[in-house]
Scaffold this active site. Structure first.
Site, mmCIF file in Angstrom:
data_model
loop_
_atom_site.group_PDB
_atom_site.id
_atom_site.type_symbol
_atom_site.label_atom_id
_atom_site.label_comp_id
_atom_site.label_asym_id
_atom_site.label_seq_id
_atom_site.Cartn_x
_atom_site.Cartn_y
_atom_site.Cartn_z
ATOM 1 N N LYS A 263 -11.197 -20.007 -19.448
ATOM 2 C CA LYS A 263 -11.839 -20.564 -18.247
ATOM 3 C C LYS A 263 -13.147 -21.223 -18.663
ATOM 4 O O LYS A 263 -14.015 -20.588 -19.252
ATOM 5 C CB LYS A 263 -12.105 -19.463 -17.227
ATOM 6 N N ASP A 268 -21.151 -22.826 -11.974
ATOM 7 C CA ASP A 268 -20.438 -22.397 -10.777
ATOM 8 C C ASP A 268 -21.420 -22.090 -9.656
ATOM 9 O O ASP A 268 -22.047 -21.034 -9.633
ATOM 10 C CB ASP A 268 -19.583 -21.164 -11.079
ATOM 11 N N LYS A 275 -22.849 -19.470 -3.602
ATOM 12 C CA LYS A 275 -23.407 -18.194 -4.030
ATOM 13 C C LYS A 275 -24.841 -18.036 -3.529
ATOM 14 O O LYS A 275 -25.521 -19.027 -3.233
ATOM 15 C CB LYS A 275 -23.424 -18.110 -5.567
ATOM 16 N N ASP A 286 -20.480 -19.266 -16.952
ATOM 17 C CA ASP A 286 -19.146 -19.049 -16.391
ATOM 18 C C ASP A 286 -18.060 -19.730 -17.213
ATOM 19 O O ASP A 286 -16.908 -19.775 -16.800
ATOM 20 C CB ASP A 286 -19.112 -19.543 -14.936
ATOM 21 N N GLU A 347 -12.732 -19.687 -7.967
ATOM 22 C CA GLU A 347 -12.268 -20.952 -8.540
ATOM 23 C C GLU A 347 -11.686 -20.805 -9.934
ATOM 24 O O GLU A 347 -10.853 -21.613 -10.361
ATOM 25 C CB GLU A 347 -13.416 -21.969 -8.564
ATOM 26 N N ARG A 349 -9.579 -18.776 -11.270
ATOM 27 C CA ARG A 349 -8.128 -18.569 -11.323
ATOM 28 C C ARG A 349 -7.369 -19.865 -11.008
ATOM 29 O O ARG A 349 -6.241 -20.043 -11.466
ATOM 30 C CB ARG A 349 -7.739 -17.443 -10.361
#
Length: 497
Positions: A263, A268, A275, A286, A347, A349
């Site tokens: 990933k 993010d 967030k 991330d 996001e 996944r």
């Protein structure tokens, strides 16, 4: 000022100034190298006064020792040396590196009286030194008073051991591991304004100099492939996404490859499901899964691993704007399965599901392992000491667990089960991208499982270990490089021809 160690191995060394580091276990009277570095046995008096017992990683500093050919002696305790494992030797090397300051040359004696360290131990000790020496100060313009304008200082280190030839050979592989870990750390530590998807892809492209074949898919190519899940995450950012495919062909042509998928959300915000502001700066990390995969492929190529390995990383930025993905959107993945987006902050996944399907469909690997800083829920469950392991194959799970114990990049197996699938069933699509708060890391794994078919697969949730993890003797960095040593050990122990 950063330090670079030039490490060599020798059966003996002529001492003349500089620093000597001696190892001392609890069962011996004198430390390693005492005859050469401390002929007057200054150690005995110093140890008595300081009540030095040689317990693990304790130290004794002797400045200007009388009758010694060196300027300074550090004695480092090992505890019971005969009980030391590979990670203990790494920690000893890191502990030794932490003691090296303001010197140009160092001699380190690792063979203690009655205890021959062995070539593997000497190489592990050296690897620990390299990992501890890492620092990320690229963007600091003001240096401390004791730093020499930020210039890197080179220190020549001689490790004295009876197993010189074997230690040199093993250390060659250790250097490849260190370089891979350091690459992963650098990628995680880079600020998000510097490292976007395009820049990250360029870093991976640089592996071609090691013989890695690298392809970079653009947004147009991914759209043609039907990667609607990955592209949906990226659509709110002005920075275009990339999918990078790295191939190391070190095995036999007929051998099926092993595959690693990362990933790579370079930043993010959470998207429309934004967030909280506090701590959001940490979301530059991330992409820790993609960093680990890139570092691993570097290591495998640099040590000429006898394996065919695939590294695939999905690189996106998750931003909120007028074109951003909305909660309630339905996207179609490369597999043809549809996904209702309940929360745009789930996001990772969505990026991984298309990358997993692509890897499996194109390469048909022996197994797939994906790494991702995927859920805060895994931090609640395991903290910073273990990464979560989800796996559909007991053999692969056992191999990964053993590799984690060998490297101290530890994994804890978490459950999978069809009962959890009900939590991600959608009224409007084939599935939804989150099942709510309860069992959050498990439902994320169940989501990914729908994109691997029958291929042996493992998902490593490294949210607690790839960034902001506990600092120790071999890592003082915010970005840890977690996963590189673990997966290199997995390949070395089980999959090289």
């Amino acid at each position: 000022m950063s330090v670079k160690f030039e490490i060599s191995f020798a059966k003996s060394v002529r001492l003349n100034g500089g620093l000597a580091i001696l190892l001392k276990d609890t069962d011996s009277e004198l430390p390693a190298g005492a005859e050469s570095a401390d002929p007057a046995n200054v150690f005995a008096k110093a140890a008595r006064i300081a009540r030095f017992t040689a317990k693990g990683l304790s130290s004794l500093d002797i400045v200007a020792p009388e009758g010694s050919p060196v300027d300074r002696i550090f004695v480092i305790g090992t505890g019971k040396a005969k009980e030391l494992n590979a990670h203990d030797w790494l920690k000893l090397g890191g502990g030794a590196a932490a003691k090296i300051r303001n010197v140009d040359k160092v001699a380190i004696f690792v063979d203690m009286p009655g205890v021959e360290a062995g070539a593997k131990a000497a190489a592990d000790f050296a690897l620990g030194m390299l990992l501890r020496a890492y620092s990320f100060d690229t963007y600091k313009t003001k240096k401390k008073d004791d730093e020499d304008n930020g210039a890197q200082k080179t220190v020549k280190v001689t490790i004295v051991t009876s197993n010189v030839v074997a230690a040199k050979k093993l250390f060659s592989a250790s250097e490849a591991i260190a370089d891979g870990v350091i690459l992963a750390r650098d990628l995680v530590n880079e600020p998000p304004n510097v490292l976007g998807p395009v820049e990250f892809a360029a870093k991976a492209k640089a592996l071609e100099k090691l013989g890695v074949e690298v392809e970079i898919l653009t947004e147009r190519e991914m759209r043609r492939l039907g990667m609607g899940a990955l592209l949906g995450v990226a659509q709110g950012s002005v920075r275009p996404p990339r999918l990078v495919i790295m191939q190391w062909k070190g095995g036999k042509p007929k051998d099926k490859p092993v595959a690693f998928i990362g990933k790579g959300v370079v930043f993010d915000t959470g998207g429309i499901s934004i967030k909280p502001a506090a701590g959001m700066e940490d979301m530059k990390g991330d992409m820790g899964g993609a960093a680990a995969v890139t570092g691993l492929i570097h290591t495998l190529a640099a040590r000429c691993a006898k394996v065919n390995a695939i590294g695939v990383i999905g690189l996106v930025e998750n931003m909120p704007d007028g074109n951003a993905q909305r909660p309630g959107d339905i996207v179609t993945s490369m597999s043809g399965q549809t996904i209702e987006v309940i929360n745009t902050d789930a996001e990772g996944r969505l990026v991984l599901c298309d990358a997993l399907w692509y890897t499996n469909d194109r390469f048909k690997p022996q197994f797939m392992i994906n790494l991702a800083t995927l859920t805060g829920a895994i931090l609640v469950a395991l903290g910073n000491l273990h990464a979560g392991l989800f796996c559909n194959d007991d053999k692969l799970a056992n191999e990964l667990t053993a590799a984690g114990l060998a490297t101290n990049e530890r994994l804890w197996r978490m459950p999978l089960g069809k009962e959890y699938d009900k939590m991600i069933d959608s009224k409007f699509a084939d599935m939804k991208n989150t099942g709510g708060r309860h069992a959050g890391s498990i439902t994320a794994a169940q989501f990914l499982k729908r994109f691997v078919q029958e291929t042996p697969w493992a998902h490593l949730d490294i949210a607690g270990t790839a960034m902001g993890s506990i600092q120790d003797e071999i890592n003082q960095s915010w970005g840890s490089g977690f996963g590189v040593r673990l997966l290199d050990e997995l390949v070395r122990a089980n999959y090289e021809s």
